[in-house]
Motif scaffolding. Structure first.
Motif, PDB file in Angstrom:
ATOM      1  N   ALA A 174      -5.157  -2.170   0.573  1.00 22.09           N
ATOM      2  CA  ALA A 174      -5.986  -1.610   1.646  1.00 22.09           C
ATOM      3  C   ALA A 174      -7.042  -2.611   2.085  1.00 22.09           C
ATOM      4  O   ALA A 174      -7.311  -2.769   3.286  1.00 22.09           O
ATOM      5  N   ALA A 175      -7.642  -3.305   1.130  1.00 24.87           N
ATOM      6  CA  ALA A 175      -8.659  -4.305   1.464  1.00 24.87           C
ATOM      7  C   ALA A 175      -8.058  -5.440   2.282  1.00 24.87           C
ATOM      8  O   ALA A 175      -8.658  -5.920   3.253  1.00 24.87           O
ATOM      9  N   THR A 176      -6.866  -5.882   1.902  1.00 26.48           N
ATOM     10  CA  THR A 176      -6.189  -6.948   2.641  1.00 26.48           C
ATOM     11  C   THR A 176      -5.825  -6.487   4.040  1.00 26.48           C
ATOM     12  O   THR A 176      -5.897  -7.265   5.002  1.00 26.48           O
ATOM     13  N   LEU A 177      -5.429  -5.235   4.160  1.00 28.63           N
ATOM     14  CA  LEU A 177      -5.082  -4.686   5.467  1.00 28.63           C
ATOM     15  C   LEU A 177      -6.294  -4.673   6.395  1.00 28.63           C
ATOM     16  O   LEU A 177      -6.171  -4.940   7.599  1.00 28.63           O
ATOM     17  N   ILE A 178      -7.461  -4.404   5.844  1.00 30.02           N
ATOM     18  CA  ILE A 178      -8.696  -4.329   6.639  1.00 30.02           C
ATOM     19  C   ILE A 178      -9.275  -5.717   6.923  1.00 30.02           C
ATOM     20  O   ILE A 178      -9.730  -5.998   8.031  1.00 30.02           O
ATOM     21  N   TRP A 179      -9.245  -6.591   5.895  1.00 29.07           N
ATOM     22  CA  TRP A 179      -9.832  -7.940   6.047  1.00 29.07           C
ATOM     23  C   TRP A 179      -8.775  -9.023   5.763  1.00 29.07           C
ATOM     24  O   TRP A 179      -8.885  -9.755   4.770  1.00 29.07           O
ATOM     25  N   PRO A 180      -7.769  -9.141   6.606  1.00 33.12           N
ATOM     26  CA  PRO A 180      -6.678 -10.090   6.327  1.00 33.12           C
ATOM     27  C   PRO A 180      -7.085 -11.552   6.412  1.00 33.12           C
ATOM     28  O   PRO A 180      -6.428 -12.416   5.845  1.00 33.12           O
ATOM     29  N   GLY A 181      -8.202 -11.851   7.111  1.00 31.85           N
ATOM     30  CA  GLY A 181      -8.624 -13.231   7.261  1.00 31.85           C
ATOM     31  C   GLY A 181      -9.625 -13.698   6.233  1.00 31.85           C
ATOM     32  O   GLY A 181     -10.054 -14.855   6.270  1.00 31.85           O
ATOM     33  N   ASN A 182      -9.988 -12.836   5.284  1.00 32.74           N
ATOM     34  CA  ASN A 182     -10.988 -13.190   4.281  1.00 32.74           C
ATOM     35  C   ASN A 182     -10.373 -14.128   3.246  1.00 32.74           C
ATOM     36  O   ASN A 182      -9.443 -13.754   2.526  1.00 32.74           O
ATOM     37  N   ARG A 183     -10.894 -15.360   3.161  1.00 28.03           N
ATOM     38  CA  ARG A 183     -10.299 -16.371   2.273  1.00 28.03           C
ATOM     39  C   ARG A 183     -10.415 -16.019   0.792  1.00 28.03           C
ATOM     40  O   ARG A 183      -9.415 -16.113   0.058  1.00 28.03           O
ATOM     41  N   PRO A 184     -11.600 -15.625   0.270  1.00 32.34           N
ATOM     42  CA  PRO A 184     -11.674 -15.246  -1.152  1.00 32.34           C
ATOM     43  C   PRO A 184     -10.715 -14.098  -1.494  1.00 32.34           C
ATOM     44  O   PRO A 184     -10.105 -14.101  -2.566  1.00 32.34           O
ATOM     45  N   LEU A 185     -10.594 -13.125  -0.587  1.00 30.58           N
ATOM     46  CA  LEU A 185      -9.682 -12.011  -0.818  1.00 30.58           C
ATOM     47  C   LEU A 185      -8.237 -12.490  -0.784  1.00 30.58           C
ATOM     48  O   LEU A 185      -7.388 -12.002  -1.537  1.00 30.58           O
TER      49      LEU A 185
ATOM     50  N   ALA B 114      -3.064  -0.349  -4.736  1.00 34.38           N
ATOM     51  CA  ALA B 114      -3.383   0.347  -3.487  1.00 34.38           C
ATOM     52  C   ALA B 114      -4.721  -0.126  -2.933  1.00 34.38           C
ATOM     53  O   ALA B 114      -4.857  -0.368  -1.725  1.00 34.38           O
ATOM     54  N   ALA B 115      -5.719  -0.287  -3.797  1.00 38.03           N
ATOM     55  CA  ALA B 115      -7.059  -0.712  -3.350  1.00 38.03           C
ATOM     56  C   ALA B 115      -7.025  -2.123  -2.779  1.00 38.03           C
ATOM     57  O   ALA B 115      -7.597  -2.390  -1.711  1.00 38.03           O
ATOM     58  N   LEU B 116      -6.358  -3.051  -3.468  1.00 37.28           N
ATOM     59  CA  LEU B 116      -6.271  -4.431  -2.995  1.00 37.28           C
ATOM     60  C   LEU B 116      -5.471  -4.529  -1.697  1.00 37.28           C
ATOM     61  O   LEU B 116      -5.811  -5.307  -0.803  1.00 37.28           O
TER      62      LEU B 116
ATOM     63  N   PRO C 171      -0.112   3.319 -15.651  1.00 37.45           N
ATOM     64  CA  PRO C 171       0.432   3.372 -14.289  1.00 37.45           C
ATOM     65  C   PRO C 171      -0.620   3.716 -13.240  1.00 37.45           C
ATOM     66  O   PRO C 171      -0.606   3.156 -12.140  1.00 37.45           O
ATOM     67  N   TYR C 172      -1.551   4.615 -13.600  1.00 35.94           N
ATOM     68  CA  TYR C 172      -2.633   4.957 -12.662  1.00 35.94           C
ATOM     69  C   TYR C 172      -3.451   3.709 -12.335  1.00 35.94           C
ATOM     70  O   TYR C 172      -3.797   3.455 -11.174  1.00 35.94           O
ATOM     71  N   ALA C 173      -3.786   2.942 -13.375  1.00 28.11           N
ATOM     72  CA  ALA C 173      -4.609   1.754 -13.183  1.00 28.11           C
ATOM     73  C   ALA C 173      -3.878   0.698 -12.363  1.00 28.11           C
ATOM     74  O   ALA C 173      -4.448   0.108 -11.433  1.00 28.11           O
ATOM     75  N   VAL C 174      -2.613   0.463 -12.678  1.00 29.78           N
ATOM     76  CA  VAL C 174      -1.842  -0.583 -11.997  1.00 29.78           C
ATOM     77  C   VAL C 174      -1.614  -0.241 -10.531  1.00 29.78           C
ATOM     78  O   VAL C 174      -1.920  -1.040  -9.634  1.00 29.78           O
ATOM     79  N   TYR C 175      -1.107   0.957 -10.282  1.00 34.40           N
ATOM     80  CA  TYR C 175      -0.801   1.332  -8.896  1.00 34.40           C
ATOM     81  C   TYR C 175      -2.068   1.629  -8.096  1.00 34.40           C
ATOM     82  O   TYR C 175      -2.104   1.408  -6.884  1.00 34.40           O
ATOM     83  N   GLY C 176      -3.089   2.126  -8.773  1.00 32.77           N
ATOM     84  CA  GLY C 176      -4.355   2.355  -8.083  1.00 32.77           C
ATOM     85  C   GLY C 176      -4.994   1.047  -7.642  1.00 32.77           C
ATOM     86  O   GLY C 176      -5.502   0.927  -6.519  1.00 32.77           O
ATOM     87  N   ALA C 177      -4.977   0.049  -8.528  1.00 34.19           N
ATOM     88  CA  ALA C 177      -5.524  -1.264  -8.179  1.00 34.19           C
ATOM     89  C   ALA C 177      -4.708  -1.906  -7.061  1.00 34.19           C
ATOM     90  O   ALA C 177      -5.261  -2.536  -6.155  1.00 34.19           O
TER      91      ALA C 177
ATOM     92  N   LEU D 130       0.835  -1.203   0.000  1.00 35.34           N
ATOM     93  CA  LEU D 130       0.000   0.000   0.000  1.00 35.34           C
ATOM     94  C   LEU D 130       0.868   1.250   0.000  1.00 35.34           C
ATOM     95  O   LEU D 130       0.655   2.179  -0.795  1.00 35.34           O
ATOM     96  N   ILE D 131       1.859   1.276   0.873  1.00 35.26           N
ATOM     97  CA  ILE D 131       2.753   2.435   0.951  1.00 35.26           C
ATOM     98  C   ILE D 131       3.517   2.603  -0.356  1.00 35.26           C
ATOM     99  O   ILE D 131       3.672   3.722  -0.872  1.00 35.26           O
ATOM    100  N   ALA D 132       4.003   1.491  -0.920  1.00 33.99           N
ATOM    101  CA  ALA D 132       4.770   1.551  -2.168  1.00 33.99           C
ATOM    102  C   ALA D 132       3.926   2.127  -3.303  1.00 33.99           C
ATOM    103  O   ALA D 132       4.398   2.977  -4.078  1.00 33.99           O
ATOM    104  N   SER D 133       2.662   1.682  -3.406  1.00 31.46           N
ATOM    105  CA  SER D 133       1.807   2.174  -4.488  1.00 31.46           C
ATOM    106  C   SER D 133       1.435   3.642  -4.286  1.00 31.46           C
ATOM    107  O   SER D 133       1.410   4.417  -5.245  1.00 31.46           O
ATOM    108  N   LEU D 134       1.171   4.027  -3.031  1.00 36.15           N
ATOM    109  CA  LEU D 134       0.832   5.434  -2.767  1.00 36.15           C
ATOM    110  C   LEU D 134       2.031   6.349  -3.015  1.00 36.15           C
ATOM    111  O   LEU D 134       1.874   7.474  -3.518  1.00 36.15           O
TER     112      LEU D 134
END
Length: 296
Positions: free
Chosen positions: A94-105, A90-92, A82-88, A35-39
């Motif tokens: 952040a989602a992993t950071l919030i829901w680290p135990g979610n198996r599908p994620l 960052a989003a993924l 680059p916007y699409a790659v780094y933006g995606a 996340l930090i790297a992409s931001l």
């Protein structure tokens, strides 16, 4: 005594990480790194222009692409890529950071992050380093082991795989240094600290004034990296102390060389090593002998 106090804090922090679910902790630390790297990269969006340092380098790597596949070429050389790659990413992350135990994620997100990092390596390679490669290993490992339905088995395999990969990374890095004349001479650390990109003026002055310190840091780095597998044979306090030393090592690199992403990349693998060490102690523990009943 001050150094001892800092060291104790590091070992306590390591113990705290051990108490948490190691796979969850590893995913959170790793996702924080990506996340930090992409931001950081998105903050330099002015350099996303075609041919610029952080823009797509498709023309340089695939010179015939424009003639053979013009539509693909336009997409891969677009400033939007680059916007699409780094933006995606960052989003993924952040989602992993919030829901680290979610198996599908864990499965889909880990696979997607690996694919995005692969695209970066192929089309936007500048600004990448060994931390990115290790992050790819972590994401691939977590995604593939997530396919195992048994949660405990999936995490056990993931942690053992990451511990092995980290150990191999340390040893490989140490062996490369061990055959380098600059490292063997003891001048490598002082030389790196002197550079513009990875330097720190005050640290360089100190190492120049005390060359013995530079030699100790160079040889010490080789020793702790090459000898890392010994950690699995050491008693519990010594093993934790060794891993605490490696944590301090990465923090020092982040502070003095500006390679902060290495702190999070390798830091994400340390819970796996703690896990393997704890499992080793359980496996070696004597099996309790059942006491025969005295009832008649």
């Amino acid at each position: 005594m001050k150094g001892d106090s800092v060291f104790r804090r590091l070992t306590r922090a390591a113990s705290f990480l051990t108490a948490l679910d190691p796979a969850t902790t590893a995913r959170r630390i790793a996702s924080a790194g990506t996340l930090i790297a992409s931001l950081e990269t998105l903050s330099q969006h002015k350099r996303f222009a075609k041919g610029d340092l952080l823009g797509s380098q498709a023309d340089a790597f695939y010179p015939n692409l424009a003639q053979e596949h013009p539509r693909v070429h336009r997409a891969l050389t677009s400033r939007a890529l680059p916007y699409a790659v780094y933006g995606a990413q960052a989003a993924l992350s952040a989602a992993t950071l919030i829901w680290p135990g979610n198996r599908p994620l864990r499965i889909a997100g880990g696979a997607a992050l690996t694919a995005l990092q692969s695209v970066q390596g192929q089309l936007m390679p500048y600004g990448r380093d060994g931390a990115d490669q290790l992050q790819m290993v972590i994401n691939t490992t977590m995604a593939t082991t997530g396919l195992i339905r048994d949660h405990e088995r999936a995490n056990d395999l993931a942690m053992r795989t990451l511990a092995l990969e980290t150990s191999l990374s340390y040893v490989a890095s140490g062996l490369v240094k061990a055959v380098s004349p600059v490292w063997l001479k003891g001048d490598a650390v002082a030389g790196v600290i002197r550079t513009k990109n990875y330097g720190e003026p005050n640290a360089h002055k100190l190492l120049t004034r005390y060359p013995a310190l530079s030699k100790a840091l160079s040889w010490g780095t080789i020793a702790i990296e090459c000898g890392f597998p010994v950690i699995y044979l050491l008693p519990k306090p010594a093993a934790r102390a060794y891993l605490g030393t490696m944590t301090a090592f990465h923090l020092g690199i982040g502070a003095f060389m500006g390679l902060n992403r290495f702190v999070l990349a390798f830091g994400a693998t340390h819970p796996a090593i703690h896990y393997v060490l704890s499992q080793r102690r359980r496996e070696r523990a004597p099996v309790p002998v059942p006491v025969p009943s005295t009832n008649h």
